[in-house]
Design a protein around this motif. Structure first.
Motif, PDB file in Angstrom:
ATOM      1  N   TYR A 146      36.794  34.186  42.973  1.00 57.51           N
ATOM      2  CA  TYR A 146      36.366  35.537  42.595  1.00 57.51           C
ATOM      3  C   TYR A 146      37.569  36.477  42.574  1.00 57.51           C
ATOM      4  O   TYR A 146      38.515  36.311  43.350  1.00 57.51           O
ATOM      5  CB  TYR A 146      35.375  36.081  43.616  1.00 57.51           C
ATOM      6  N   GLY A 147      37.461  37.507  41.741  1.00 55.49           N
ATOM      7  CA  GLY A 147      38.544  38.483  41.632  1.00 55.49           C
ATOM      8  C   GLY A 147      38.855  39.180  42.953  1.00 55.49           C
ATOM      9  O   GLY A 147      40.018  39.303  43.339  1.00 55.49           O
ATOM     10  N   TYR A 148      37.804  39.588  43.661  1.00 56.21           N
ATOM     11  CA  TYR A 148      38.043  40.323  44.902  1.00 56.21           C
ATOM     12  C   TYR A 148      38.670  39.417  45.957  1.00 56.21           C
ATOM     13  O   TYR A 148      39.517  39.847  46.747  1.00 56.21           O
ATOM     14  CB  TYR A 148      36.735  40.933  45.410  1.00 56.21           C
ATOM     15  N   SER A 153      42.232  39.122  45.198  1.00 56.04           N
ATOM     16  CA  SER A 153      42.857  40.397  45.554  1.00 56.04           C
ATOM     17  C   SER A 153      43.148  40.461  47.059  1.00 56.04           C
ATOM     18  O   SER A 153      44.222  40.892  47.472  1.00 56.04           O
ATOM     19  CB  SER A 153      41.934  41.543  45.133  1.00 56.04           C
ATOM     20  N   ARG A 154      42.184  40.014  47.852  1.00 50.08           N
ATOM     21  CA  ARG A 154      42.385  40.051  49.314  1.00 50.08           C
ATOM     22  C   ARG A 154      43.447  39.043  49.744  1.00 50.08           C
ATOM     23  O   ARG A 154      44.279  39.316  50.600  1.00 50.08           O
ATOM     24  CB  ARG A 154      41.063  39.746  50.022  1.00 50.08           C
ATOM     25  N   TYR A 158      44.182  42.360  37.833  1.00 53.30           N
ATOM     26  CA  TYR A 158      43.440  42.089  36.598  1.00 53.30           C
ATOM     27  C   TYR A 158      44.327  41.962  35.355  1.00 53.30           C
ATOM     28  O   TYR A 158      44.074  41.080  34.526  1.00 53.30           O
ATOM     29  CB  TYR A 158      42.305  43.096  36.404  1.00 53.30           C
ATOM     30  N   LEU A 197      45.429  38.445  35.410  1.00 51.28           N
ATOM     31  CA  LEU A 197      44.340  37.533  35.027  1.00 51.28           C
ATOM     32  C   LEU A 197      44.067  37.605  33.520  1.00 51.28           C
ATOM     33  O   LEU A 197      43.874  36.579  32.857  1.00 51.28           O
ATOM     34  CB  LEU A 197      43.062  37.875  35.797  1.00 51.28           C
ATOM     35  N   THR A 218      37.497  31.308  32.557  1.00 48.42           N
ATOM     36  CA  THR A 218      36.599  32.216  33.276  1.00 48.42           C
ATOM     37  C   THR A 218      35.160  31.774  33.038  1.00 48.42           C
ATOM     38  O   THR A 218      34.854  31.165  32.018  1.00 48.42           O
ATOM     39  CB  THR A 218      36.752  33.661  32.760  1.00 48.42           C
ATOM     40  N   TRP A 272      30.854  32.932  34.331  1.00 52.58           N
ATOM     41  CA  TRP A 272      29.979  33.751  35.159  1.00 52.58           C
ATOM     42  C   TRP A 272      29.257  32.846  36.141  1.00 52.58           C
ATOM     43  O   TRP A 272      28.808  31.752  35.781  1.00 52.58           O
ATOM     44  CB  TRP A 272      28.978  34.515  34.304  1.00 52.58           C
ATOM     45  N   PRO A 293      25.363  38.154  38.701  1.00 53.21           N
ATOM     46  CA  PRO A 293      26.406  37.112  38.762  1.00 53.21           C
ATOM     47  C   PRO A 293      27.808  37.701  38.760  1.00 53.21           C
ATOM     48  O   PRO A 293      28.048  38.750  38.174  1.00 53.21           O
ATOM     49  CB  PRO A 293      26.151  36.286  37.500  1.00 53.21           C
ATOM     50  N   ARG A 294      28.715  36.988  39.432  1.00 50.15           N
ATOM     51  CA  ARG A 294      30.116  37.435  39.489  1.00 50.15           C
ATOM     52  C   ARG A 294      30.969  36.595  38.551  1.00 50.15           C
ATOM     53  O   ARG A 294      30.628  35.460  38.224  1.00 50.15           O
ATOM     54  CB  ARG A 294      30.643  37.298  40.925  1.00 50.15           C
ATOM     55  N   HIS A 295      32.083  37.178  38.167  1.00 46.92           N
ATOM     56  CA  HIS A 295      33.022  36.491  37.277  1.00 46.92           C
ATOM     57  C   HIS A 295      33.918  35.601  38.135  1.00 46.92           C
ATOM     58  O   HIS A 295      34.374  36.030  39.197  1.00 46.92           O
ATOM     59  CB  HIS A 295      33.881  37.533  36.560  1.00 46.92           C
ATOM     60  N   TYR A 308      37.160  32.560  38.240  1.00 44.46           N
ATOM     61  CA  TYR A 308      38.378  32.158  37.528  1.00 44.46           C
ATOM     62  C   TYR A 308      38.977  30.884  38.133  1.00 44.46           C
ATOM     63  O   TYR A 308      38.898  30.676  39.343  1.00 44.46           O
ATOM     64  CB  TYR A 308      39.441  33.261  37.616  1.00 44.46           C
ATOM     65  N   ARG A 353      30.993  44.185  38.959  1.00 44.83           N
ATOM     66  CA  ARG A 353      30.231  43.290  39.851  1.00 44.83           C
ATOM     67  C   ARG A 353      30.958  43.094  41.175  1.00 44.83           C
ATOM     68  O   ARG A 353      30.341  43.035  42.238  1.00 44.83           O
ATOM     69  CB  ARG A 353      30.040  41.927  39.174  1.00 44.83           C
ATOM     70  N   GLU A 354      32.286  42.992  41.101  1.00 49.71           N
ATOM     71  CA  GLU A 354      33.074  42.789  42.331  1.00 49.71           C
ATOM     72  C   GLU A 354      32.996  44.006  43.245  1.00 49.71           C
ATOM     73  O   GLU A 354      33.163  43.888  44.458  1.00 49.71           O
ATOM     74  CB  GLU A 354      34.543  42.515  41.974  1.00 49.71           C
ATOM     75  N   TRP A 390      39.632  50.440  43.965  1.00 45.95           N
ATOM     76  CA  TRP A 390      39.346  49.256  43.140  1.00 45.95           C
ATOM     77  C   TRP A 390      38.958  49.699  41.725  1.00 45.95           C
ATOM     78  O   TRP A 390      39.451  49.170  40.725  1.00 45.95           O
ATOM     79  CB  TRP A 390      38.201  48.453  43.789  1.00 45.95           C
TER      80      TRP A 390
END
Lengths: 103, 170
Positions: A27-29, A32-33, A43, A46, A57, A59, A68-70, A72, B32-33, B46
């Motif tokens: 996941y993107g987040y 990021s963390r 982003y 990405l 990518t 969903w 739903p989350r994106h 990768y 969504r994130e 963000w």
């Protein structure tokens, strides 16, 4: 499609993160963390990787009513290019794998 | 939901609604994130970072798409269009000049010499002549308005000139 990568420290961080678990969707987040990159930095990287068909990518399957989350992960070509890119900078050898995260 | 998180959500939702088809999935992904970002300030940062990324991603594509389209000026200046417009404007100007000449001739009382029977005719007959000319101008303008706007403008100018003349000197 050109596969030259911008060798910024941030791009290398992202590639390293993906190479820790190349088959794992992330996941993107979470990326990021892990990389401590802000969304404004993460982003564009990405997007660039996806534009060059180095990143795939999808969903997430909808579950428990949550949107739903994106997700990768690197494509096969992306894995190869990332490995070449990191090894050419001496970053791949001796890298200690970290625990996978996300899905 | 706090104001900061609400603002973050609104920002990304607004960008998502405006995003191109290529950027849409990225905008949705960031939105969504947002539900998983811990802390309200972090959520706002963000969203702001995501907005910057989306603009950077979308702007070059938007500009390329705009530049790829033929500009309105280039379309307006194409030789065929210039020719058509010139003929139309010339015809309209010719009609307006003709009507102006009739008005001026009437003004210097040429009709008294040229068409004494018209001048001697009753006011009703003269009004009918004017109404007839005005109707012709209006019908011509309406008929060609869609395809020959310059000609229609000329006809309308002619009709208006005649009308003003009648109102002023009638």
């Amino acid at each position: 499609m050109a596969t030259r990568l911008r060798s910024s420290a941030q791009t290398i961080q992202v590639l390293e993160t993906f190479l820790e678990a190349p088959k794992q969707w992330q996941y993107g987040y979470d990326i990021s963390r892990t990389t401590a990159l802000k969304s404004g930095t993460l982003y564009p990287i990405l997007m660039r990787l996806a534009d060059r068909e180095l990143l795939e990518t999808r969903w997430e399957d909808a579950e428990s009513g949550r949107p739903p989350r994106h997700m990768y992960r690197l494509t096969a070509q992306g894995v190869r290019v990332a490995r070449e890119h990191l090894s050419s900078r001496g970053l791949l050898a001796g890298r200690t794998p970290r625990a996978a995260f996300g899905r | 939901m706090t104001a900061r998180r609400q603002l973050a959500q609104r920002l990304l939702t607004a960008l998502q609604s405006q995003a191109s088809s290529e950027s849409d999935s990225w905008a949705t992904a960031m939105l969504r994130e947002l539900d998983y970002v811990e802390g309200n300030w972090s959520a706002l940062w963000w969203a702001l970072g995501g907005a910057a990324a989306l603009i950077r991603h979308g702007a070059p594509r938007y500009l390329r798409a705009r530049l790829a389209q033929p500009s309105r000026l280039a379309h307006a200046m194409s030789i065929k269009r210039v020719g058509t417009t010139t003929v139309g404007v010339a015809f309209g100007a010719f009609m307006a000049a003709g009507m102006m000449a009739i008005c001026l001739a009437t003004l210097v009382r040429l009709p008294h010499m040229s068409w004494p029977e018209l001048v001697r005719s009753s006011a009703l007959e003269r009004v009918l002549v004017i109404v007839g000319l005005e109707t012709i101008c209006t019908v011509v303008a309406a008929a060609v308005w869609r395809h020959r706007r310059s000609v229609a403008t000329g006809a309308l100018v002619a009709g208006t000139t005649l009308f003003l003349h009648v109102v002023t000197y009638g």
